[in-house]
Write a protein that holds these residues in place. Sequence first.
Motif, PDB file in Angstrom:
ATOM      1  N   ALA A 132      16.104  -3.326   7.056  1.00 20.28           N
ATOM      2  CA  ALA A 132      15.820  -4.749   7.241  1.00 20.28           C
ATOM      3  C   ALA A 132      17.130  -5.506   7.137  1.00 20.28           C
ATOM      4  CB  ALA A 132      14.831  -5.231   6.184  1.00 20.28           C
ATOM      5  N   GLN A 133      17.451  -6.267   8.169  1.00 22.90           N
ATOM      6  CA  GLN A 133      18.666  -7.081   8.170  1.00 22.90           C
ATOM      7  C   GLN A 133      18.266  -8.547   8.128  1.00 22.90           C
ATOM      8  OE1 GLN A 133      18.653  -5.013  11.476  1.00 22.90           O
ATOM      9  NE2 GLN A 133      18.856  -3.304  10.067  1.00 22.90           N
ATOM     10  N   ALA A 134      18.794  -9.264   7.139  1.00 26.95           N
ATOM     11  CA  ALA A 134      18.412 -10.664   6.962  1.00 26.95           C
ATOM     12  C   ALA A 134      19.664 -11.520   6.830  1.00 26.95           C
ATOM     13  CB  ALA A 134      17.522 -10.828   5.733  1.00 26.95           C
ATOM     14  N   ALA A 135      19.541 -12.779   7.199  1.00 21.71           N
ATOM     15  CA  ALA A 135      20.635 -13.739   7.085  1.00 21.71           C
ATOM     16  C   ALA A 135      20.101 -15.022   6.490  1.00 21.71           C
ATOM     17  CB  ALA A 135      21.268 -14.006   8.453  1.00 21.71           C
ATOM     18  N   ASP A 136      20.978 -15.723   5.744  1.00 19.79           N
ATOM     19  CA  ASP A 136      20.578 -17.031   5.249  1.00 19.79           C
ATOM     20  C   ASP A 136      21.069 -18.102   6.217  1.00 19.79           C
ATOM     21  OD1 ASP A 136      23.289 -17.336   4.759  1.00 19.79           O
ATOM     22  OD2 ASP A 136      23.115 -17.061   2.598  1.00 19.79           O
ATOM     23  N   LEU A 137      20.786 -19.343   5.905  1.00 25.04           N
ATOM     24  CA  LEU A 137      21.154 -20.432   6.794  1.00 25.04           C
ATOM     25  C   LEU A 137      22.663 -20.612   6.880  1.00 25.04           C
ATOM     26  CD1 LEU A 137      18.379 -22.944   5.728  1.00 25.04           C
ATOM     27  CD2 LEU A 137      18.559 -21.777   7.926  1.00 25.04           C
ATOM     28  N   ALA A 138      23.400 -20.041   5.907  1.00 23.49           N
ATOM     29  CA  ALA A 138      24.852 -20.108   5.936  1.00 23.49           C
ATOM     30  C   ALA A 138      25.459 -18.895   6.631  1.00 23.49           C
ATOM     31  CB  ALA A 138      25.399 -20.215   4.517  1.00 23.49           C
ATOM     32  N   ALA A 139      24.620 -18.106   7.285  1.00 20.89           N
ATOM     33  CA  ALA A 139      25.037 -16.940   8.071  1.00 20.89           C
ATOM     34  C   ALA A 139      25.541 -15.790   7.213  1.00 20.89           C
ATOM     35  CB  ALA A 139      26.097 -17.322   9.112  1.00 20.89           C
ATOM     36  N   ASN A 140      25.228 -15.781   5.939  1.00 21.55           N
ATOM     37  CA  ASN A 140      25.506 -14.612   5.124  1.00 21.55           C
ATOM     38  C   ASN A 140      24.430 -13.571   5.401  1.00 21.55           C
ATOM     39  OD1 ASN A 140      27.764 -15.732   3.534  1.00 21.55           O
ATOM     40  ND2 ASN A 140      26.192 -17.096   2.729  1.00 21.55           N
ATOM     41  N   GLY A 141      24.845 -12.353   5.610  1.00 17.44           N
ATOM     42  CA  GLY A 141      23.890 -11.312   5.968  1.00 17.44           C
ATOM     43  C   GLY A 141      23.798 -10.221   4.924  1.00 17.44           C
ATOM     44  N   ALA A 142      22.647  -9.593   4.855  1.00 16.83           N
ATOM     45  CA  ALA A 142      22.425  -8.463   3.952  1.00 16.83           C
ATOM     46  C   ALA A 142      21.379  -7.561   4.568  1.00 16.83           C
ATOM     47  CB  ALA A 142      21.976  -8.939   2.573  1.00 16.83           C
ATOM     48  N   SER A 143      21.294  -6.360   4.073  1.00 22.33           N
ATOM     49  CA  SER A 143      20.304  -5.432   4.573  1.00 22.33           C
ATOM     50  C   SER A 143      19.757  -4.608   3.425  1.00 22.33           C
ATOM     51  CB  SER A 143      20.904  -4.507   5.646  1.00 22.33           C
ATOM     52  OG  SER A 143      21.940  -3.716   5.086  1.00 22.33           O
ATOM     53  N   ALA A 144      18.631  -4.015   3.683  1.00 19.57           N
ATOM     54  CA  ALA A 144      18.022  -3.115   2.710  1.00 19.57           C
ATOM     55  C   ALA A 144      17.424  -1.947   3.469  1.00 19.57           C
ATOM     56  CB  ALA A 144      16.951  -3.830   1.889  1.00 19.57           C
ATOM     57  N   ALA A 145      17.618  -0.769   2.929  1.00 15.54           N
ATOM     58  CA  ALA A 145      17.150   0.445   3.598  1.00 15.54           C
ATOM     59  C   ALA A 145      15.862   0.936   2.960  1.00 15.54           C
ATOM     60  CB  ALA A 145      18.218   1.531   3.532  1.00 15.54           C
ATOM     61  N   GLY A 146      15.024   1.478   3.790  1.00 14.43           N
ATOM     62  CA  GLY A 146      13.782   2.078   3.331  1.00 14.43           C
ATOM     63  C   GLY A 146      13.478   3.294   4.177  1.00 14.43           C
ATOM     64  N   THR A 147      12.366   3.900   3.905  1.00 12.29           N
ATOM     65  CA  THR A 147      11.989   5.111   4.615  1.00 12.29           C
ATOM     66  C   THR A 147      10.502   5.087   4.926  1.00 12.29           C
ATOM     67  OG1 THR A 147      13.704   6.390   3.497  1.00 12.29           O
ATOM     68  CG2 THR A 147      11.944   7.626   4.535  1.00 12.29           C
ATOM     69  N   GLY A 148      10.187   5.416   6.153  1.00 18.61           N
ATOM     70  CA  GLY A 148       8.804   5.648   6.525  1.00 18.61           C
ATOM     71  C   GLY A 148       8.565   7.147   6.648  1.00 18.61           C
ATOM     72  N   THR A 149       7.420   7.585   6.225  1.00 17.65           N
ATOM     73  CA  THR A 149       7.120   9.016   6.264  1.00 17.65           C
ATOM     74  C   THR A 149       6.183   9.315   7.422  1.00 17.65           C
ATOM     75  OG1 THR A 149       7.349   9.146   3.874  1.00 17.65           O
ATOM     76  CG2 THR A 149       6.224  10.969   4.956  1.00 17.65           C
ATOM     77  N   VAL A 150       6.589  10.246   8.257  1.00 19.62           N
ATOM     78  CA  VAL A 150       5.825  10.630   9.433  1.00 19.62           C
ATOM     79  C   VAL A 150       5.349  12.069   9.253  1.00 19.62           C
ATOM     80  CG1 VAL A 150       5.966  11.108  11.898  1.00 19.62           C
ATOM     81  CG2 VAL A 150       7.036   9.064  10.977  1.00 19.62           C
ATOM     82  N   SER A 151       4.086  12.292   9.494  1.00 20.36           N
ATOM     83  CA  SER A 151       3.561  13.655   9.457  1.00 20.36           C
ATOM     84  C   SER A 151       3.972  14.379  10.737  1.00 20.36           C
ATOM     85  CB  SER A 151       2.037  13.630   9.347  1.00 20.36           C
ATOM     86  OG  SER A 151       1.515  14.942   9.429  1.00 20.36           O
ATOM     87  N   LEU A 152       4.396  15.607  10.586  1.00 21.84           N
ATOM     88  CA  LEU A 152       4.752  16.401  11.757  1.00 21.84           C
ATOM     89  C   LEU A 152       3.531  17.022  12.425  1.00 21.84           C
ATOM     90  CD1 LEU A 152       7.994  18.126  10.484  1.00 21.84           C
ATOM     91  CD2 LEU A 152       7.804  16.299  12.159  1.00 21.84           C
ATOM     92  N   TRP A 153       2.382  16.889  11.793  1.00 19.90           N
ATOM     93  CA  TRP A 153       1.162  17.370  12.434  1.00 19.90           C
ATOM     94  C   TRP A 153       0.122  16.268  12.430  1.00 19.90           C
ATOM     95  CZ3 TRP A 153      -2.980  17.741   8.912  1.00 19.90           C
ATOM     96  CH2 TRP A 153      -2.620  17.779   7.556  1.00 19.90           C
ATOM     97  N   ARG A 154      -0.612  16.177  13.521  1.00 20.06           N
ATOM     98  CA  ARG A 154      -1.638  15.146  13.656  1.00 20.06           C
ATOM     99  C   ARG A 154      -2.895  15.534  12.885  1.00 20.06           C
ATOM    100  NH1 ARG A 154      -0.758  11.525  17.507  1.00 20.06           N
ATOM    101  NH2 ARG A 154      -2.964  11.022  17.678  1.00 20.06           N
ATOM    102  N   TRP A 155      -3.303  16.771  13.083  1.00 17.83           N
ATOM    103  CA  TRP A 155      -4.496  17.274  12.402  1.00 17.83           C
ATOM    104  C   TRP A 155      -4.426  18.794  12.365  1.00 17.83           C
ATOM    105  CZ3 TRP A 155      -6.847  20.595  15.699  1.00 17.83           C
ATOM    106  CH2 TRP A 155      -6.758  20.349  17.077  1.00 17.83           C
TER     107      TRP A 155
END
Length: 784
Positions: A374-397
């Motif tokens: 996630a990349q975010a900026a404030d009204l003064a154009a300062n930017g920051a980001s935060a990392a996360g992880t989504g988990t995906v199954s390699l098998w549907r069923w």
Amino acid sequence: MVASAACKPSAHGRCVQDADCPTGSSCSAANVCIAIAPSVALSVETPRDSGGWFSLSGADLRIVAQVTRGGTDPVSAELTVAACSAPSCAFAGVPAPGGFSFDVPRQVQAAGSADPLPFEVAVTDRAGNRGVAGGVLHIDGAPPAIGTFRVVSPAGIAGEDGQTWYAGSGPPTNTIEIAVPVKDVGAGLASVALSVNADDVKSGTPLEPAPAAGADGTVRFQLPAWAVKKQLPLRFAITATDVIGHVSTADGSVPVDGLAPVVGTPAVDYAAATPVDACASGVECGRQGGTRLLRDDTAEVTFDVTDCGAGVAGPQALTVGGRALAATEALPSTPSACANGNRTHHFRATVDFGTAAISAPDAAAGTAAVDLSAQAADLAANGASAAGTGTVSLWRWKRQLPGAATGAPVLLAGTAGARALAIGSASDVRALGPDGALLWFANVAAGVGTDLALGPGGTLYAVSPRSSCASGCQGTLSLVAPGGTVVTACNAPDVSFGVPPAITTASGAEAAVVVGSAHAIKALANVFVYTNGCTSPGTSKFTPSGADPTGVSAAAGRVFVSHPAGFTTLDQNGNSFDLATASFNKQVGVAAAPAVLGPTAAVFGTEPTDQSVYRAVLNPSCGAQPCWVEATGFTAPQAAANLPFTPLYDGATLYTGDAQGNVFAWAQQSGAPVWSQSTGAVESAPSLLHDRSLLLVQNDGTAALISQAAVTPLLRMAPFGGGAVPVSPAIDSRGTFGVAYVSDGAGWVYALQLPSAPEPASATAWTRPGRDSCNSRTYGSVCP
């Protein structure tokens, strides 16, 4: 006036000389006696401090009155100051040579004032005549006046809290120019300086920017906004000094936002993933209770942003698996801990995870990660980001079968993404929907011994398991109609059907070419053709010395048979085959059906003692009678072990594996080595994906990707015991990448979500041995 002051006349009525007049008078030119006041000249003997001004502090001012007598002697003098701020504003003179002196305290000037102070000295002589003189004292008791500063540039930012903010951080050119009005009504300005609060800027920042004259008479400074790494009022002190040392100070501040917003970890809303019907009831779904996504799911990713400075801007950005998306604020903001009342803002984006890149799979968990940022900026154009992880199954069923699969799954008719599959076990055939639902099952009394074959009309062909015919045996071909109805096509005595049928047509009718494969065949025929019943193309055994066939492939008008003694071709003639055209017999052991490179060439791998790949081609010099020869210039080197699988090709490269877990890639035209990899385990025949990686299943139950760069385990399933060889995956195009149906040693079938797209079968690509072209190995047939 003259008359009133006239002295007594002499005897003659007029004066002639001063002596004729009383004391204090003199004889005028008109011979009249008149009074004479003292003449007074003033001087200030105390040296001025600077610029012609006296400071308010210091010793008393010495003022001297010089008196010129025109009449009698001066006897007294007094100095008075108008608008005096001292307790007494009149000062008596002290006789001094030639007149009088006065010591006037500087406190006659009011503190904080630099107004001129008029004064007057009056001298009185013995006759009572008064002489008067006046002067002005310039005493500077006022320090410089510092007015209200204003920001000249840049333009401010209307903050979330209602204040005007300015952007901090950035390059050293990021400054805030302020204009400070400073005046001094007294002696005049000597200097104006500004000092930045050291606590508000990073270490090493110059704290005293140089002043510059503004065109409007102000003094201007460049505040170091670039050095502010926080959200705070950038504080400073202004010092103005006049020429006699009076000092004025004023404090000021400018709200500067040099700190990036706080960005919360992006999170996947697993519970709301769509489509909701991706898995049927009765199967285990890869979503795993709301903690994993399916590879082609759509789900929302949310994150929070708080900024205690200028405030949060919008929309923000989100990167999911390398793909940039816009995140919008779609939820009400909530209170935060910001002292200025700024709030926490909530952003979200709807993400198609089928377009997101995944990380290296975790085969043991059956998952892969999708990087979220996630990349975010404030009204003064300062930017920051935060990392996360989504988990995906390699098998549907995954779904449990009655027993281990006896052959690879077969794709049934349907559009991409809606195709069902059929899979055989020891005693039945089951059809499963793309969501894992059981569509139908059919009991097959004779059993299912190997891969199913699917005819163009949708009929499934199942052959009975391989068995020894030393004490009698019977090979059975069963037909399973769409929906699960089973018909026994034929029972051939003294023969065992042990390899998958190949589907071709004879006189426009669907035909199954069935080959016998027993350790001791008693029947004379070992190749059978089914139309309405099982027939043989002749009464003699088709392969040299009656060798058991190990595989069969079909092209238009031609059948290719592999066997332990080599590779043989047979041309089709109506519903039968012309034995006279079996003109090519390479004397090497061939363990699997050949790959058909169009109707004029075939490629096959061999067993001991050769362990090489051969290419056979139709020889055009044979005239009307076709014949086959070994391709010249094709010199594939020996492999490390037997090559028991039908080779794959993509128009440029041949791929196959050996019996020890090694995978090879050879140039299709020359046979020159391209690359090789080792899995270290017995494995299934591979299938080819679009990125030229190969998918296979190892006997330890691992589904893995093999490429020139690496061996990548995707999913660990139950191992295959008793030396069983895993069956090859069946691959279906679905979404962006596709799905592979793989089976393990415990009878589970998995819908494995592929990390790259399948390679479609075509006239130039044979990508899934026996799993496409209606599962027939028939060149050019249309896949269901």
